[in-house]
Design an enzyme around this catalytic site. Structure first.
Site, PDB file in Angstrom:
ATOM      1  N   HIS A 196      10.778  -4.075   2.743  1.00 38.48           N
ATOM      2  CA  HIS A 196      11.197  -2.681   2.611  1.00 38.48           C
ATOM      3  C   HIS A 196      11.684  -2.149   3.945  1.00 38.48           C
ATOM      4  O   HIS A 196      11.309  -2.640   5.003  1.00 38.48           O
ATOM      5  CB  HIS A 196      10.095  -1.781   2.037  1.00 38.48           C
ATOM      6  CG  HIS A 196       8.887  -1.560   2.896  1.00 38.48           C
ATOM      7  ND1 HIS A 196       8.072  -2.572   3.335  1.00 38.48           N
ATOM      8  CD2 HIS A 196       8.329  -0.420   3.389  1.00 38.48           C
ATOM      9  CE1 HIS A 196       7.059  -2.072   4.036  1.00 38.48           C
ATOM     10  NE2 HIS A 196       7.199  -0.765   4.102  1.00 38.48           N
ATOM     11  N   GLU A 225       5.374  -5.390   8.434  1.00 42.08           N
ATOM     12  CA  GLU A 225       3.962  -5.267   8.050  1.00 42.08           C
ATOM     13  C   GLU A 225       3.378  -6.559   7.493  1.00 42.08           C
ATOM     14  O   GLU A 225       2.155  -6.737   7.489  1.00 42.08           O
ATOM     15  CB  GLU A 225       3.803  -4.196   6.949  1.00 42.08           C
ATOM     16  CG  GLU A 225       4.001  -2.785   7.408  1.00 42.08           C
ATOM     17  CD  GLU A 225       3.939  -1.786   6.243  1.00 42.08           C
ATOM     18  OE1 GLU A 225       4.010  -0.598   6.529  1.00 42.08           O
ATOM     19  OE2 GLU A 225       3.825  -2.192   5.068  1.00 42.08           O
ATOM     20  N   HIS A 251      -0.520   5.110   9.440  1.00 42.27           N
ATOM     21  CA  HIS A 251       0.883   5.563   9.439  1.00 42.27           C
ATOM     22  C   HIS A 251       1.009   6.891  10.177  1.00 42.27           C
ATOM     23  O   HIS A 251       1.294   7.923   9.569  1.00 42.27           O
ATOM     24  CB  HIS A 251       1.397   5.706   8.012  1.00 42.27           C
ATOM     25  CG  HIS A 251       1.312   4.452   7.204  1.00 42.27           C
ATOM     26  ND1 HIS A 251       0.124   3.997   6.658  1.00 42.27           N
ATOM     27  CD2 HIS A 251       2.244   3.546   6.864  1.00 42.27           C
ATOM     28  CE1 HIS A 251       0.353   2.861   6.017  1.00 42.27           C
ATOM     29  NE2 HIS A 251       1.626   2.566   6.122  1.00 42.27           N
ATOM     30  N   HIS A 270       0.809  -1.216   0.000  1.00 41.95           N
ATOM     31  CA  HIS A 270       0.000   0.000   0.000  1.00 41.95           C
ATOM     32  C   HIS A 270       0.851   1.279   0.000  1.00 41.95           C
ATOM     33  O   HIS A 270       0.523   2.249   0.668  1.00 41.95           O
ATOM     34  CB  HIS A 270      -1.008  -0.025   1.152  1.00 41.95           C
ATOM     35  CG  HIS A 270      -0.399  -0.191   2.529  1.00 41.95           C
ATOM     36  ND1 HIS A 270      -0.999  -0.907   3.531  1.00 41.95           N
ATOM     37  CD2 HIS A 270       0.750   0.291   3.064  1.00 41.95           C
ATOM     38  CE1 HIS A 270      -0.247  -0.858   4.622  1.00 41.95           C
ATOM     39  NE2 HIS A 270       0.815  -0.139   4.366  1.00 41.95           N
TER      40      HIS A 270
END
Lengths: 153, 288
Positions: free
Chosen positions: B202, B249, B68, B21
């Site tokens: 990431h 995540e 976030h 996302h």
């Protein structure tokens, strides 16, 4: 009993854990304030004065003024929070991330397009890791946030 | 599976979808750059998905994502928050809200799931008036492009993956099973998809920023389909080491997988590096 922290040896990485959240609470909430346009404008008009409104340590204010993101990580500020500063400054997340690696944005982008930083690079990063600053330094003496000094009497 | 005549219909979990996302994906779509050279290979992998979901459109999406530092900051850190509101505004993340439709909730189902899974010892936080950020809206964009209104109802389900520790992979997988049991017992004629978003490998922070582990991502995709139990045995440290500090995540994908049958059919897979700082992965799984 101390908390189990098995993650301290991931190279080039600060895990945003209990100590970091405690250390950086006000500094992170300062970042959250930059979600509002009027606050971004006030900050950019006089960064020092705006930072002085927040009960954070001088080292943290200095790191914000210097845009020293790796130092901010050490001082308990999470990347998703100081990311608000990227937007305030009008820079991309890519550029912000690049600056933490010591690469130019162009070199960083080229690395990502060619598949990103390889896991093998962990060996080099581990040898380059500087010792982490002792966490107890912040919050002692003149640098202490007023709120913390008060609470500890 | 419809009940016999006269019986009360219950909701059905029909499929699971996972995808990354990354906020820049949303910006690329909003600015009409999805066909540009940098972005075209990423969006091309969703062409099949958009055709598929047009034919197999669910009534509701149970959408697992993370906020976030947008709606939740250090003042309030729910490990699991279920959206029980009528609708959700699009968050201003610092450059104005994304120009996408508002998200319409499914409060009857959401409140029901909340009660059912708390009774199974998963302590959810209920939230109603909350803005949703790119973690929730980018997956909708990837699957539905740029409609005037989203064609589905959404139950947002936010997981803390920012302040250590996130919930473990095992916990997420078991929670997914509890959510499935709740949906299966909800008396309404609804098709429900469960989406798990975020990842894949990431890292956004520190000298290790830009970390990508394509070998790990490939193994994760295989195991998510065939052997999710293996992924439950990985610790948070394993995920941070092998997928990057923000790659943790991926535990959110285990909630989706827990909500599916043990046996699933992989309809579609897409993997692309990079989207900004991130490896993008995407799966469509149907219950077998």
């Amino acid at each position: 009993m101390a908390l189990d922290k098995p993650y301290g040896d991931i190279p080039g990485t600060t895990v945003f854990d209990a100590d970091m959240a405690r250390l950086g609470f006000h500094a992170n909430q300062f970042c959250m304030s930059l979600m509002k346009s009027e606050n971004r404008q006030r900050f950019l008009a006089d960064e020092r004065a705006y930072l002085d409104e927040w009960p954070m340590a001088e080292e943290q204010k200095r790191a914000f003024l210097d845009r020293d993101y790796n130092r901010l990580l050490e001082l308990g500020v999470n990347v998703y929070y100081f990311g608000k500063l990227f937007f305030t400054d009008g820079i991309s997340f890519e550029k912000g991330a690049a600056s933490m690696t010591g690469m130019t944005q162009e070199a960083y982008r080229a690395m990502m397009i060619s598949g990103g930083r390889r896991p093998e690079d962990d060996v080099r990063l581990a040898s380059a890791d500087r010792p982490r600053s002792p966490r107890h330094r912040l919050g002692q003496g003149a640098d202490a946030p007023a709120e913390r000094r008060d609470r500890r009497g | 599976m419809r009940p016999p005549n006269g019986a009360t219909a219950v909701a059905r979990v029909t499929a699971g979808v996972t995808m990354s996302h990354v906020p820049a994906i949303g910006a690329a779509s909003d600015l009409g750059k999805a066909g540009d050279g940098y972005w075209q290979p990423l969006f091309a992998g969703f062409e099949f998905s958009r055709r598929w979901i047009a034919q197999r459109k669910p009534d509701v999406i149970f959408l697992v994502y993370n906020d976030h530092a947008t709606a939740f900051d250090l003042n309030l850190i729910p490990t699991f928050a279920i959206g029980c509101g009528d609708e959700y505004e699009i968050a201003d993340e610092g450059w104005g809200p994304r120009p996408v439709p508002k998200v319409v909730g499914a409060p009857d189902l959401a409140w029901y799931i909340r009660q059912a899974v708390i009774q199974e010892d998963f302590d959810l936080t209920a939230v109603s008036n909350v803005a949703v950020d790119h973690g929730l809206t980018v997956p909708l964009t990837l699957m539905f492009d740029r409609p005037d209104a989203w064609p589905v109802l959404v139950v947002p389900f936010a997981v803390n993956v920012i302040v250590y520790p996130p919930p473990s992979a095992r916990r997420c997988f078991e929670l997914g099973k509890a959510i499935r049991r709740a949906i299966d017992s909800f008396e309404a004629d609804l098709d429900v998809q469960v989406w798990g978003t975020g990842g894949m490998s990431h890292q956004l922070q520190g000298p290790r920023a830009g970390f990508i582990n394509q070998e790990f991502d490939a193994r994760f995709l295989d195991a998510l389909v065939e052997d999710p139990e293996h992924l439950c045995q990985l610790s948070l440290l394993d995920y941070m080491r092998q997928a990057g500090s923000e790659g943790v995540e991926l535990v959110m994908w285990l909630i989706m997988r827990g909500a599916l049958n043990d046996q699933v059919t992989e309809l579609h897979r897409h993997y692309h590096v990079p989207a900004s700082n991130t490896a993008v992965g995407h799966l469509i799984l149907e219950n077998r």
